[in-house]
Design an enzyme around this catalytic site. Structure first.
Site, mmCIF file in Angstrom:
data_model
loop_
_atom_site.group_PDB
_atom_site.id
_atom_site.type_symbol
_atom_site.label_atom_id
_atom_site.label_comp_id
_atom_site.label_asym_id
_atom_site.label_seq_id
_atom_site.Cartn_x
_atom_site.Cartn_y
_atom_site.Cartn_z
ATOM 1 N N CYS A 199 4.733 -7.391 -4.199
ATOM 2 C CA CYS A 199 3.787 -8.075 -3.324
ATOM 3 C C CYS A 199 4.194 -9.543 -3.252
ATOM 4 C CB CYS A 199 2.352 -7.941 -3.836
ATOM 5 S SG CYS A 199 1.197 -8.883 -2.804
ATOM 6 N N CYS B 4 -4.163 -7.032 -3.945
ATOM 7 C CA CYS B 4 -3.674 -5.660 -3.989
ATOM 8 C C CYS B 4 -4.698 -4.762 -4.676
ATOM 9 C CB CYS B 4 -2.349 -5.593 -4.748
ATOM 10 S SG CYS B 4 -0.950 -6.060 -3.738
ATOM 11 N N CYS C 126 -13.231 -0.832 3.809
ATOM 12 C CA CYS C 126 -14.411 -0.295 4.482
ATOM 13 C C CYS C 126 -15.436 -1.405 4.674
ATOM 14 C CB CYS C 126 -15.011 0.835 3.643
ATOM 15 S SG CYS C 126 -16.589 1.405 4.276
HETATM 16 ZN ZN LIG Z 1 -1.005 -8.213 -3.044
#
Ligand SMILES: [Zn+2]
Ligand SMILES: [Zn+2]
Length: 439
Positions: A226, A246, A254
């Site tokens: 990431c 993450c 949602c």
């Molecule tokens: Zn991330």
């Protein structure tokens, strides 16, 4: 200022250029906004709205349907006993639904940053996602295995030995495979000014007309890095742009629960959806019966009928699709991979046979399943061997665990074992290369 005028004068000649430029500016602004996670209040807005809708439903249902029955008012749908029965059923369904809602809203899906250490950006990025090289694939040429040696490797930073002695000449269409791949490729371009050289694409000899599976080594650390947070993501974790972090076994963000659906709250999400379907169906059916019988239109009841009809449609489609995803042990994000393999199958079959040769296509597909296993099962990196095992890994082994929001999910979001029908870097292997006990 003068510069600006000069610029706009130039563009007067071409109004398309002006429009293009403003569109580009808007795109830049949007991209900038997208980089920031949503403010807390915006994230949680829909939670307040949802609670408001449920509270209003309780008020209308109890105050305008149950109470008149219990008071034995004229024109009420039924007598006192019916009124009490309706009240009890409505409250039981509603309260369990709210209980599950509270669990899914307050249980963290599991954040990757709490489980992994920060690491420097991977220097070795010797893999170019094949879609980078996919232009040739778009020419409509059939897939062909050429066995040609492609020595395009030039970067000396690569630590792994070159094994590109048998590439597919046409490249691999990998678009939409996983969010990690484009990010890795983009980062490489940003750092080095050119796409990473391609090596170590596993050589594979085989018949020409076979299923072509993604060659991306999705489990390699550099493909799981990431770049926003600076660590290697655990298996199945993905970065959520809205939350700005993450999330373990990321399924989707949602808005109705104001956070992501991930490993640790997925079970509660499904249980909430189950009770929401029941609650909305009960409310809808009894209110429609009431309106049909009384003959006089109550606008407040009509509002609830419309709302519950919408939510029946919404929640039952969620329930069906997530039941399927859990039984396959895949997520909304990961299922894109399976559909792209299926699309590719269809494209190859369309080139091999005329459109009406359904029988031939079916037989070929069957033969590919013989060689490779099925796309959603053997071809799924996280498949546990049976629907039951997949279901229990998320929902628990006991039936009551599937319906009551008690305890926690057996899925901790970090201990996933890849399907042994894939290699150690996450590439799907043909049946002949599977471990002996799986043959
Ligand atoms: Zn991330
Ligand atoms: Zn999120």
């Amino acid at each position: 200022m003068a510069k600006h005028e000069e610029k706009s004068k130039r563009q007067d000649f071409n109004c398309c250029a002006v429009m293009e430029e403003s569109a580009m500016r808007a795109r830049e602004r949007r991209a900038k906004r997208k980089q920031k996670p949503m403010p807390w209040i915006v994230l949680k807005l829909a939670v307040g709205m949802t609670i408001g809708i449920v509270a209003y439903t309780f008020y209308v249902y109890i105050g305008r349907l149950c109470v008149p029955m219990i008071r034995k008012d004229q024109g009420a749908l039924g007598g006192r006993a019916t009124g009490i029965g309706f009240l009890v059923v409505f409250c039981v369904l509603g309260l369990i639904m709210l209980w599950a809602y509270e669990k899914v809203v307050l249980t963290s899906p599991g954040l990757a940053r709490d489980f992994v250490e920060k690491t420097p950006e991977p220097l070795v990025n010797n893999f170019v996602p094949a879609w980078w090289d996919s232009q040739r694939d778009l020419t409509g040429m059939p897939y062909q295995y050429t066995g040609q040696s492609e020595q395009r490797h030039s970067d000396s930073t690569a630590a792994e030995p070159q094994t590109s002695n048998g590439n597919y000449a046409n490249g691999d269409v990998e678009a939409g495979m996983t969010d990690a791949i484009p990010a890795a490729a983009q980062a490489h371009v940003a750092t080095y000014g050119a796409p990473a050289p391609q090596i170590n694409v596993s050589p594979r000899k085989g018949p020409q007309n076979t299923r072509r599976v993604p060659e991306t080594p999705v489990l390699r650390p550099e493909n799981r890095y990431c770049y926003k947070e600076g660590f290697v993501k655990p298996f199945r974790a993905h970065h959520c742009a809205a939350c700005g972090t993450c999330v373990l076994r990321y399924d989707h963000h949602c808005p109705w629960i104001g956070q992501c659906v991930g490993a640790r709250n997925y079970k509660f999400f499904v249980i909430f959806v189950e009770w929401a379907v029941l609650f909305c169906s009960w409310t809808f059916a009894t209110l429609v019966a009431d309106q049909a019988k009384s003959g006089h239109v109550d606008p407040e009841k009509i509002v609830i009928i419309v709302l519950s009809a919408f939510f029946i449609f919404f929640t039952s489609s969620l329930l069906v699709s997530h039941t399927r995803l859990i039984m396959l042990n895949t997520t909304t994000v990961e299922s894109i991979r399976a559909s792209s393999v299926r699309d590719r199958d269809n494209r190859v079959l369309a080139r091999m046979y005329p459109w009406w040769a359904y029988g031939d296509k079916r037989r070929t597909r069957k033969q590919w399943d013989q060689e490779w296993g099925r796309i959603d099962h053997e071809g799924n990196l996280w498949w546990l061997g049976s629907s039951r095992a997949n279901w229990e890994s998320v929902m628990g082994a006991h039936v009551w665990q599937w319906f009551l929001p008690i305890g926690q999910s057996p899925d901790d979001g970090v201990s996933y074992k890849p399907n042994p029908r894939h290699d150690s870097e996450g590439r799907w292997r043909p049946r002949r290369e599977w471990p002996a006990e799986l043959q």
